[in-house]
Write a protein that holds these residues in place. Structure first.
Motif, PDB file in Angstrom:
ATOM      1  N   THR A 118     -78.169 -34.453  15.793  1.00  0.00           N
ATOM      2  CA  THR A 118     -79.371 -33.106  15.668  1.00  0.00           C
ATOM      3  C   THR A 118     -79.369 -33.428  14.182  1.00  0.00           C
ATOM      4  OG1 THR A 118     -77.534 -31.928  15.264  1.00  0.00           O
ATOM      5  CG2 THR A 118     -78.125 -32.507  17.636  1.00  0.00           C
ATOM      6  N   PRO A 119     -80.938 -32.185  14.731  1.00  0.00           N
ATOM      7  CA  PRO A 119     -81.403 -32.071  13.466  1.00  0.00           C
ATOM      8  C   PRO A 119     -80.193 -31.105  12.939  1.00  0.00           C
ATOM      9  CG  PRO A 119     -83.212 -32.091  15.080  1.00  0.00           C
ATOM     10  CD  PRO A 119     -82.299 -32.350  15.648  1.00  0.00           C
ATOM     11  N   ASP A 120     -79.417 -30.491  13.022  1.00  0.00           N
ATOM     12  CA  ASP A 120     -78.731 -28.912  12.440  1.00  0.00           C
ATOM     13  C   ASP A 120     -77.303 -29.757  12.051  1.00  0.00           C
ATOM     14  OD1 ASP A 120     -80.376 -27.150  13.262  1.00  0.00           O
ATOM     15  OD2 ASP A 120     -78.917 -26.807  14.960  1.00  0.00           O
ATOM     16  N   GLU A 121     -77.311 -31.493  12.380  1.00  0.00           N
ATOM     17  CA  GLU A 121     -75.977 -31.735  11.702  1.00  0.00           C
ATOM     18  C   GLU A 121     -76.510 -32.708  10.829  1.00  0.00           C
ATOM     19  OE1 GLU A 121     -73.305 -34.601  14.949  1.00  0.00           O
ATOM     20  OE2 GLU A 121     -75.243 -34.145  15.679  1.00  0.00           O
TER      21      GLU A 121
ATOM     22  N   MET B  96     -83.797 -34.522   6.868  1.00  0.00           N
ATOM     23  CA  MET B  96     -83.510 -34.983   6.237  1.00  0.00           C
ATOM     24  C   MET B  96     -83.957 -34.311   5.012  1.00  0.00           C
ATOM     25  SD  MET B  96     -82.367 -38.782   5.532  1.00  0.00           S
ATOM     26  CE  MET B  96     -82.504 -39.302   3.814  1.00  0.00           C
ATOM     27  N   MET B  97     -85.723 -34.341   4.716  1.00  0.00           N
ATOM     28  CA  MET B  97     -86.506 -33.923   3.896  1.00  0.00           C
ATOM     29  C   MET B  97     -86.861 -32.657   3.720  1.00  0.00           C
ATOM     30  SD  MET B  97     -89.469 -37.075   5.317  1.00  0.00           S
ATOM     31  CE  MET B  97     -90.768 -36.185   3.079  1.00  0.00           C
ATOM     32  N   GLU B  98     -86.300 -31.373   4.549  1.00  0.00           N
ATOM     33  CA  GLU B  98     -87.051 -30.291   4.404  1.00  0.00           C
ATOM     34  C   GLU B  98     -85.304 -29.141   3.706  1.00  0.00           C
ATOM     35  OE1 GLU B  98     -89.219 -29.796   8.387  1.00  0.00           O
ATOM     36  OE2 GLU B  98     -86.897 -28.893   8.567  1.00  0.00           O
ATOM     37  N   ALA B  99     -84.286 -30.420   4.056  1.00  0.00           N
ATOM     38  CA  ALA B  99     -83.009 -29.806   3.802  1.00  0.00           C
ATOM     39  C   ALA B  99     -83.317 -29.542   2.005  1.00  0.00           C
ATOM     40  CB  ALA B  99     -82.012 -31.220   3.779  1.00  0.00           C
ATOM     41  N   ALA B 100     -84.386 -30.942   1.376  1.00  0.00           N
ATOM     42  CA  ALA B 100     -84.534 -31.428  -0.164  1.00  0.00           C
ATOM     43  C   ALA B 100     -85.038 -30.185  -0.954  1.00  0.00           C
ATOM     44  CB  ALA B 100     -84.672 -32.755  -0.359  1.00  0.00           C
TER      45      ALA B 100
ATOM     46  N   GLY C 116     -79.403 -35.947 -11.574  1.00  0.00           N
ATOM     47  CA  GLY C 116     -79.159 -37.607 -11.396  1.00  0.00           C
ATOM     48  C   GLY C 116     -78.330 -38.244  -9.794  1.00  0.00           C
ATOM     49  N   PHE C 117     -79.028 -37.211  -8.862  1.00  0.00           N
ATOM     50  CA  PHE C 117     -78.822 -37.351  -7.044  1.00  0.00           C
ATOM     51  C   PHE C 117     -80.408 -37.430  -6.623  1.00  0.00           C
ATOM     52  CE2 PHE C 117     -78.100 -35.625  -3.137  1.00  0.00           C
ATOM     53  CZ  PHE C 117     -77.608 -36.741  -2.319  1.00  0.00           C
ATOM     54  N   PHE C 118     -80.109 -38.686  -5.985  1.00  0.00           N
ATOM     55  CA  PHE C 118     -81.338 -38.874  -4.464  1.00  0.00           C
ATOM     56  C   PHE C 118     -80.377 -38.653  -3.074  1.00  0.00           C
ATOM     57  CE2 PHE C 118     -83.070 -41.666  -8.543  1.00  0.00           C
ATOM     58  CZ  PHE C 118     -83.961 -41.527  -7.461  1.00  0.00           C
ATOM     59  N   LEU C 119     -80.797 -38.015  -2.408  1.00  0.00           N
ATOM     60  CA  LEU C 119     -80.490 -38.235  -0.959  1.00  0.00           C
ATOM     61  C   LEU C 119     -81.273 -39.051  -0.750  1.00  0.00           C
ATOM     62  CD1 LEU C 119     -79.349 -36.335   1.553  1.00  0.00           C
ATOM     63  CD2 LEU C 119     -81.397 -34.555   1.285  1.00  0.00           C
ATOM     64  N   GLY C 120     -80.595 -39.464   0.283  1.00  0.00           N
ATOM     65  CA  GLY C 120     -81.376 -40.780   1.016  1.00  0.00           C
ATOM     66  C   GLY C 120     -80.120 -41.018   2.350  1.00  0.00           C
ATOM     67  N   GLY C 121     -80.110 -42.423   2.766  1.00  0.00           N
ATOM     68  CA  GLY C 121     -79.497 -43.191   4.104  1.00  0.00           C
ATOM     69  C   GLY C 121     -78.629 -43.843   3.306  1.00  0.00           C
ATOM     70  N   GLU C 122     -78.343 -44.870   4.023  1.00  0.00           N
ATOM     71  CA  GLU C 122     -77.362 -45.564   4.128  1.00  0.00           C
ATOM     72  C   GLU C 122     -77.758 -46.687   3.380  1.00  0.00           C
ATOM     73  OE1 GLU C 122     -74.743 -46.055   8.212  1.00  0.00           O
ATOM     74  OE2 GLU C 122     -73.449 -44.475   6.363  1.00  0.00           O
ATOM     75  N   CYS C 123     -78.867 -47.467   4.233  1.00  0.00           N
ATOM     76  CA  CYS C 123     -79.087 -48.424   3.369  1.00  0.00           C
ATOM     77  C   CYS C 123     -80.985 -48.371   4.537  1.00  0.00           C
ATOM     78  CB  CYS C 123     -78.888 -49.215   4.784  1.00  0.00           C
ATOM     79  SG  CYS C 123     -77.425 -50.276   4.101  1.00  0.00           S
TER      80      CYS C 123
END
Lengths: 459, 199
Positions: free
Chosen positions: A335-338, A376-380, A355-362
């Motif tokens: 969910t978006p909350d998770e 994910m984008m809003e969390a940034a 020196g950190f990028f937020l992203g997925g696994e692949c």
């Protein structure tokens, strides 16, 4: 820093581990955006204008950089990397979304059965010989011609146009594989595992071939994509899949030395390296930390799939930039909350030191929930704001600062020469007969094609 | 719906074991589905299973490392909604860690699974060599197993069997360790280990 950075300024600053206005983030979109845009896989890879339009239409899902799709296919032109990649080898399986059929990661049918024969005669007898019985090879020449010439001439311009319009840099310009990844394709995971045990010297010799070949061609791809002129094109995407769960001594003897060699070549020639490390490399973080030894700072990102990001930050923080790693299953089923909570945790731990990028696994899965990508984008934005006046709008297009960065990069690039590329390719194709074949190169190629049509070995 | 994950390194005998199990359960009138995500030539195992009229559902998805778990859930939901089998057998790739696969079940939203268990297949003819190269992977497969199955024991020497047994026990001291003989039907211990819920 007084106001909003452009995506490219943020991308470059994060690479250099300098302060950013907010934590940079980007889901890597190989499939989700084309799927949302209604493209088929074929259109995604063969119609760059359609793909770029899809990206422009979904700019709100893209983040701070964007995959340059062209290279995913362009590397097929290089024969050595032709075919045995899951995307290129049987991409036709994927022709329509949702993908159907069993899509294997690797084919366990060995292409190389005799290492010494490859050293002697090169890969040409294998690549142009349909006796292999795999119908995929029947398209080898056609694919070679298309991707080596037409496609690479046609695709960089749309990609550059996207960057120019949006100011969003490319994730990469060129792409290289770790030699053991390539050997997995040629020998299968099982075959390579047994080879490392039973004939380690031949495995090493083959890895040494691949290091130079892969490194040089990746830089050439980057130049084709506009390294030094198009933001992000100077980045080499370095794929490190490798046999999963390697024993530590095997990792240190067969894996790490070649990875380091390739990274050294790229960085010493002025390119940056985006290292994508599949599987869990947590046990090897102390070794990975030496990646930056002897190299200028700010050139390396470690992009982790299953590696523990907090431990990675503990060990690598301040040495190299890290990227990761919201789980794929969470993006599809969570969910978006998770997603929000997961991202907050990552940002809180990994981002404050730069020196950190937020992203997925692949790449994010094609069937990810859009609301999860948005989360994910809003969390940034919510948790990763650090510096400057963020009430100002984000600049679009390439800023003056961005052009200044490009000029600096361009001045430092030392791309491979034609002679270097020809030499490694000739060795790769023709083995010990490379010099002889190169003296008659045009005829060699014609002969190769003719013989392929007869289903016979080229010489 | 019960879920049985069958793991083990490439070539250890997973597919052979699964086919025997499905045939055995089919004779007892049970509905069994197989999810296959093998690393191997396209569809070889699938085609073999289809020739045997087994109900094979191929896992969708892209690169195993990236989307397998998501694809697994998609197919589990589909099975739950459309087929409702007594048992789903998931044949993991030879390079998979069972924990990565099972972790995805956190997001499973179908009817509750009656049981979830992991059986790991090992080949004593090659295990010592494989462990030397990819020891952590093998440990990650064997360690959490509920059942350990040693195949090809009729082909291995007593020394090979003993050495492999020692390796396996060093990684998992508690799970039952049973033998599967090449070319033979599943015996009682093995069948009970694989499907303990079968009365």
């Amino acid at each position: 820093m007084s106001g909003r950075m452009s995506p490219y300024e943020r991308f470059e600053a994060a690479f250099r581990m300098e302060p950013t206005d907010r934590v940079p983030m980007a889901p890597i979109h190989n499939y989700l955006v084309p799927y949302l845009a209604g493209l088929t896989i074929w259109e995604e890879f063969f119609q760059p204008e359609q793909l770029v339009q899809a990206l422009l239409d979904h700019r709100h899902l893209i983040g701070d950089f964007q995959e340059s799709y062209v290279i995913n296919m362009n590397h097929l032109s290089l024969l050595g990397r032709a075919g045995w990649d899951q995307t290129t080898l049987d991409w036709r399986i994927y022709e329509h979304y949702p993908p159907t059929g069993n899509v294997p990661n690797l084919f366990e049918k060995p292409v190389i059965t005799d290492y010494d024969d490859v050293f002697e005669r090169g890969f040409a007898p294998i690549l142009f010989n349909r006796k292999l019985g795999n119908e995929i090879w029947q398209r080898s020449i056609d694919d070679f011609l298309y991707f080596h010439h037409d496609y690479k001439e046609g695709s960089p311009a749309p990609c550059a146009g996207f960057v120019e319009q949006t100011g969003v840099p490319l994730l990469k310009g060129g792409r290289g594989c770790h030699p053991l990844d390539l050997l997995q394709y040629y020998r299968g995971i099982y075959g390579l595992t047994m080879d490392i045990y039973e004939r380690p010297q031949q495995v090493k010799q083959m890895c040494e071939w691949f290091v130079e070949y892969e490194a040089l061609w990746a830089m050439d791809e980057a130049m084709i994509m506009g390294a030094g002129e198009v933001p992000g094109a100077d980045v080499i995407f370095f794929i490190n899949g490798g046999p999963p769960g390697m024993s530590p001594d095997i990792y240190h003897e067969f894996y790490w030395p070649y990875a380091k060699q390739m990274i050294d070549i790229w960085v010493s020639r002025g390119f940056k390296v985006w290292n994508h490390w599949d599987n869990d490399h947590t046990p090897f973080l102390e070794t990975i930390k030496t990646v930056a030894d002897g190299l200028p700072a700010g050139k390396i990102v470690m992009d982790f799939e299953k590696t523990d990001m907090k431990k990675a930050q503990d060990v690598l923080g301040g040495t190299v930039c890290i990227y990761g790693n919201v789980p794929s299953a969470m993006l599809v089923y969570g969910t978006p909350d998770e997603v929000d909570a997961y991202c907050k945790d990552l940002i809180d731990y990994c981002a404050p030191g730069n020196g950190f990028f937020l992203g997925g696994e692949c790449e994010v899965p094609w069937d990810s929930k859009v609301e999860n990508i948005r989360a994910m984008m809003e969390a940034a934005e919510k948790y990763g704001r650090f510096h400057g006046d963020l009430t100002t709008p984000e600049p679009t297009g390439i800023t003056d600062r961005g052009r200044q960065l490009l000029a600096e990069i361009k001045a430092g690039l030392k791309p491979p020469t034609r002679q270097e590329l020809d030499a490694v390719t000739a060795r790769w194709l023709f083995g010990s007969r490379a010099d002889l074949m190169m003296r008659h190169a045009p005829w060699s190629f014609v002969l190769t094609k003719l013989m392929w049509q007869k289903g016979e070995e080229p010489y | 719906m019960n879920l049985l994950l069958v793991a083990g390194f490439l070539g250890s005998g997973k597919t052979t074991l699964i086919i025997k199990l499905v045939e055995t359960l089919g004779r007892r009138g049970l509905k069994v589905a197989i999810l296959v995500n093998e690393i191997g030539q396209v569809g070889v195992d699938n085609q073999l299973m289809r020739q045997l009229d087994l109900n094979v559902w191929e896992l969708m998805g892209g690169c195993i490392c990236c989307t397998l778990t998501a694809g697994l859930l998609t197919d589990l939901h589909r099975l739950d909604a459309e087929y409702n089998p007594d048992l789903v057998i998931l044949e993991a790739t030879g390079a998979a860690r069972p924990s990565d696969v099972l972790d995805a079940l956190h997001y499973y939203q179908g009817r509750p699974l009656t049981s979830v268990s992991t059986a790991v297949v090992v080949d004593p003819l090659r295990l010592p060599k494989i462990v030397r190269v990819v020891g952590p992977l093998i440990a990650a497969q064997i360690g959490p197993a509920d059942l350990l199955i040693m195949t090809k024991t009729d082909l291995a020497s007593p020394e090979q069997t003993a050495e492999s047994r020692q390796i396996v026990r060093g990684m998992n001291a508690h799970a039952p360790l049973v033998r599967a003989l090449a070319g033979r039907d599943l015996d009682g211990d093995l069948l009970r280990g694989l499907v303990p819920w079968l009365s």
